[in-house]
Structure formats: C-alpha cells, structure tokens
Motif scaffolding. Structure first.
Motif, PDB file in Angstrom:
ATOM      1  N   VAL A   1       0.846  -1.189   0.000  1.00 33.55           N
ATOM      2  CA  VAL A   1       0.000   0.000   0.000  1.00 33.55           C
ATOM      3  C   VAL A   1       0.881   1.238   0.000  1.00 33.55           C
ATOM      4  O   VAL A   1       1.780   1.367   0.839  1.00 33.55           O
ATOM      5  CB  VAL A   1      -0.939   0.021   1.225  1.00 33.55           C
ATOM      6  N   HIS A   2       0.600   2.133  -0.943  1.00 35.17           N
ATOM      7  CA  HIS A   2       1.278   3.429  -1.016  1.00 35.17           C
ATOM      8  C   HIS A   2       0.250   4.533  -0.805  1.00 35.17           C
ATOM      9  O   HIS A   2      -0.933   4.346  -1.087  1.00 35.17           O
ATOM     10  CB  HIS A   2       1.925   3.629  -2.396  1.00 35.17           C
ATOM     11  N   ASP A   3       0.721   5.683  -0.332  1.00 39.83           N
ATOM     12  CA  ASP A   3      -0.168   6.840  -0.313  1.00 39.83           C
ATOM     13  C   ASP A   3      -0.135   7.473  -1.704  1.00 39.83           C
ATOM     14  O   ASP A   3       0.604   7.032  -2.585  1.00 39.83           O
ATOM     15  CB  ASP A   3       0.188   7.817   0.807  1.00 39.83           C
ATOM     16  N   LYS A   4      -0.924   8.493  -1.905  1.00 38.50           N
ATOM     17  CA  LYS A   4      -1.023   9.114  -3.229  1.00 38.50           C
ATOM     18  C   LYS A   4       0.268   9.812  -3.648  1.00 38.50           C
ATOM     19  O   LYS A   4       0.494  10.043  -4.829  1.00 38.50           O
ATOM     20  CB  LYS A   4      -2.200  10.090  -3.285  1.00 38.50           C
ATOM     21  N   ALA A   5       1.131  10.116  -2.683  1.00 39.39           N
ATOM     22  CA  ALA A   5       2.424  10.735  -2.997  1.00 39.39           C
ATOM     23  C   ALA A   5       3.480   9.690  -3.339  1.00 39.39           C
ATOM     24  O   ALA A   5       4.603  10.035  -3.708  1.00 39.39           O
ATOM     25  CB  ALA A   5       2.887  11.601  -1.833  1.00 39.39           C
ATOM     26  N   GLY A   6       3.129   8.406  -3.184  1.00 40.38           N
ATOM     27  CA  GLY A   6       4.067   7.341  -3.521  1.00 40.38           C
ATOM     28  C   GLY A   6       4.816   6.740  -2.351  1.00 40.38           C
ATOM     29  O   GLY A   6       5.595   5.806  -2.525  1.00 40.38           O
ATOM     30  N   ALA A   7       4.588   7.239  -1.138  1.00 48.09           N
ATOM     31  CA  ALA A   7       5.268   6.681   0.034  1.00 48.09           C
ATOM     32  C   ALA A   7       4.656   5.332   0.399  1.00 48.09           C
ATOM     33  O   ALA A   7       3.426   5.197   0.448  1.00 48.09           O
ATOM     34  CB  ALA A   7       5.158   7.635   1.219  1.00 48.09           C
ATOM     35  N   LYS A   8       5.498   4.339   0.663  1.00 46.18           N
ATOM     36  CA  LYS A   8       5.013   3.013   1.039  1.00 46.18           C
ATOM     37  C   LYS A   8       4.531   3.037   2.483  1.00 46.18           C
ATOM     38  O   LYS A   8       5.264   3.406   3.393  1.00 46.18           O
ATOM     39  CB  LYS A   8       6.108   1.967   0.875  1.00 46.18           C
ATOM     40  N   LEU A   9       3.280   2.635   2.671  1.00 48.81           N
ATOM     41  CA  LEU A   9       2.673   2.594   3.998  1.00 48.81           C
ATOM     42  C   LEU A   9       2.641   1.192   4.577  1.00 48.81           C
ATOM     43  O   LEU A   9       2.644   1.016   5.794  1.00 48.81           O
ATOM     44  CB  LEU A   9       1.244   3.138   3.931  1.00 48.81           C
ATOM     45  N   ALA A  10       2.560   0.181   3.716  1.00 43.43           N
ATOM     46  CA  ALA A  10       2.469  -1.207   4.182  1.00 43.43           C
ATOM     47  C   ALA A  10       3.011  -2.138   3.113  1.00 43.43           C
ATOM     48  O   ALA A  10       2.874  -1.873   1.919  1.00 43.43           O
ATOM     49  CB  ALA A  10       1.022  -1.563   4.498  1.00 43.43           C
ATOM     50  N   ASP A  11       3.628  -3.221   3.581  1.00 42.73           N
ATOM     51  CA  ASP A  11       4.121  -4.273   2.693  1.00 42.73           C
ATOM     52  C   ASP A  11       4.118  -5.541   3.540  1.00 42.73           C
ATOM     53  O   ASP A  11       5.032  -5.764   4.325  1.00 42.73           O
ATOM     54  CB  ASP A  11       5.522  -3.941   2.188  1.00 42.73           C
ATOM     55  N   HIS A  12       3.041  -6.316   3.431  1.00 40.30           N
ATOM     56  CA  HIS A  12       2.914  -7.479   4.294  1.00 40.30           C
ATOM     57  C   HIS A  12       2.038  -8.554   3.653  1.00 40.30           C
ATOM     58  O   HIS A  12       1.432  -8.336   2.613  1.00 40.30           O
ATOM     59  CB  HIS A  12       2.365  -7.070   5.665  1.00 40.30           C
ATOM     60  N   THR A  13       1.990  -9.685   4.317  1.00 40.45           N
ATOM     61  CA  THR A  13       1.179 -10.810   3.867  1.00 40.45           C
ATOM     62  C   THR A  13       0.084 -11.055   4.892  1.00 40.45           C
ATOM     63  O   THR A  13       0.337 -11.044   6.096  1.00 40.45           O
ATOM     64  CB  THR A  13       2.066 -12.069   3.727  1.00 40.45           C
ATOM     65  N   VAL A  14      -1.144 -11.238   4.406  1.00 41.39           N
ATOM     66  CA  VAL A  14      -2.291 -11.562   5.256  1.00 41.39           C
ATOM     67  C   VAL A  14      -3.104 -12.652   4.560  1.00 41.39           C
ATOM     68  O   VAL A  14      -2.833 -12.999   3.409  1.00 41.39           O
ATOM     69  CB  VAL A  14      -3.185 -10.333   5.549  1.00 41.39           C
ATOM     70  N   THR A  15      -4.109 -13.146   5.252  1.00 37.96           N
ATOM     71  CA  THR A  15      -5.004 -14.135   4.667  1.00 37.96           C
ATOM     72  C   THR A  15      -6.404 -13.552   4.577  1.00 37.96           C
ATOM     73  O   THR A  15      -6.923 -13.004   5.551  1.00 37.96           O
ATOM     74  CB  THR A  15      -5.023 -15.427   5.518  1.00 37.96           C
ATOM     75  N   HIS A  16      -6.988 -13.663   3.404  1.00 42.89           N
ATOM     76  CA  HIS A  16      -8.382 -13.295   3.172  1.00 42.89           C
ATOM     77  C   HIS A  16      -9.174 -14.592   3.086  1.00 42.89           C
ATOM     78  O   HIS A  16      -8.773 -15.519   2.371  1.00 42.89           O
ATOM     79  CB  HIS A  16      -8.536 -12.527   1.860  1.00 42.89           C
ATOM     80  N   VAL A  17     -10.276 -14.672   3.798  1.00 41.87           N
ATOM     81  CA  VAL A  17     -11.087 -15.890   3.813  1.00 41.87           C
ATOM     82  C   VAL A  17     -12.466 -15.556   3.238  1.00 41.87           C
ATOM     83  O   VAL A  17     -13.151 -14.667   3.740  1.00 41.87           O
ATOM     84  CB  VAL A  17     -11.217 -16.474   5.232  1.00 41.87           C
ATOM     85  N   TYR A  18     -12.831 -16.288   2.192  1.00 38.86           N
ATOM     86  CA  TYR A  18     -14.066 -16.025   1.450  1.00 38.86           C
ATOM     87  C   TYR A  18     -15.082 -17.132   1.643  1.00 38.86           C
ATOM     88  O   TYR A  18     -14.741 -18.308   1.642  1.00 38.86           O
ATOM     89  CB  TYR A  18     -13.777 -15.935  -0.054  1.00 38.86           C
ATOM     90  N   ARG A  19     -16.328 -16.728   1.741  1.00 35.82           N
ATOM     91  CA  ARG A  19     -17.449 -17.659   1.662  1.00 35.82           C
ATOM     92  C   ARG A  19     -18.125 -17.364   0.321  1.00 35.82           C
ATOM     93  O   ARG A  19     -18.439 -16.211   0.026  1.00 35.82           O
ATOM     94  CB  ARG A  19     -18.435 -17.458   2.801  1.00 35.82           C
ATOM     95  N   LEU A  20     -18.303 -18.424  -0.464  1.00 30.99           N
ATOM     96  CA  LEU A  20     -18.925 -18.301  -1.774  1.00 30.99           C
ATOM     97  C   LEU A  20     -20.250 -19.050  -1.776  1.00 30.99           C
ATOM     98  O   LEU A  20     -20.407 -20.062  -1.091  1.00 30.99           O
ATOM     99  CB  LEU A  20     -18.024 -18.873  -2.869  1.00 30.99           C
TER     100      LEU A  20
END
Length: 120
Positions: free
Chosen positions: A89-108
C-alpha cells in the motif's frame, strides 16, 4: 468434484484480485451477493451490501494505492476459501505505507462472494 470446484473458486478469486488492482468496481460488485459482508480493513468495522462495499473502495482509493496479489489458496474444512495475499500500500504521494502478507477468507455461494474476513 472437489478439485474442479476449488479450481473454479481459485480462478474467480484470482480474477477479482486483478479487477481490484485495476480499480474495476463494476466487475468486483457483480461477483458479490447483494447482501455481501465485507471487512473495512482500512477504517475498521464491516460494510454490508454492494453499495457500501463500492463506497468503501472509492473512499480508500481516493487516499491510498493498494496492490493485492494472491500467492496461495486453500479450501478450509467448512468450504471457505483462504487466500494468502501480499499487500503493498502506497499513499497518493508514492510513500510506502504497508508491505505485508495476510489471509483473506471467502465464503462463496453459487459462484458469488457472500462474505470475506481478514486474518492477520
């Protein structure tokens, strides 16, 4: 039968991440049930329904430039699909705010997303 369903779910979710990274809200919302439950990972809480999810993403994208890339898929015992993602994730000026791994869990349900949760 389990393998084709998993592959279909994986293809669907891979396409949705690509649509997210393109900022293609119509494609994303069309893949969700009208009463979808979605985590508001940016502001906190949960948003419900396609309209609220679309509004949430518009607010987020006005401030941030997230890129989310799926790197692994797993079907859980209850049928939900867990997707390990790399988020940058970057802000609109290009600065990096986050760089990580997470898990998204979906119900379909019938090929549509009914709910998603985030696991840190």
């Amino acid at each position: 039968m389990d393998v084709p369903r998993r592959l279909t779910s994986q293809a669907l979710l891979t396409d949705l991440y690509a649509a997210f990274n393109r900022r293609d809200i119509p494609t994303l919302l069309a893949a969700m049930t009208p009463d979808v439950s979605w985590p508001n990972g940016w502001e906190g809480g949960v948003v419900r329904g396609r309209e609220q999810v679309g509004a949430y993403w518009r607010r987020q994208w006005d401030q941030l430039e997230p890129v989310v890339t799926p790197i692994a898929f797993r079907t859980e015992a209850d049928g939900r699909i867990a997707v390990t993602v790399h988020q940058v994730v970057h802000d609109k000026a290009g600065a990096k705010l986050a760089d990580h791994t997470v898990t998204h869990v979906y119900r379909l349900d019938n090929g549509l997303v009914t709910a998603m949760e985030i696991r840190e």
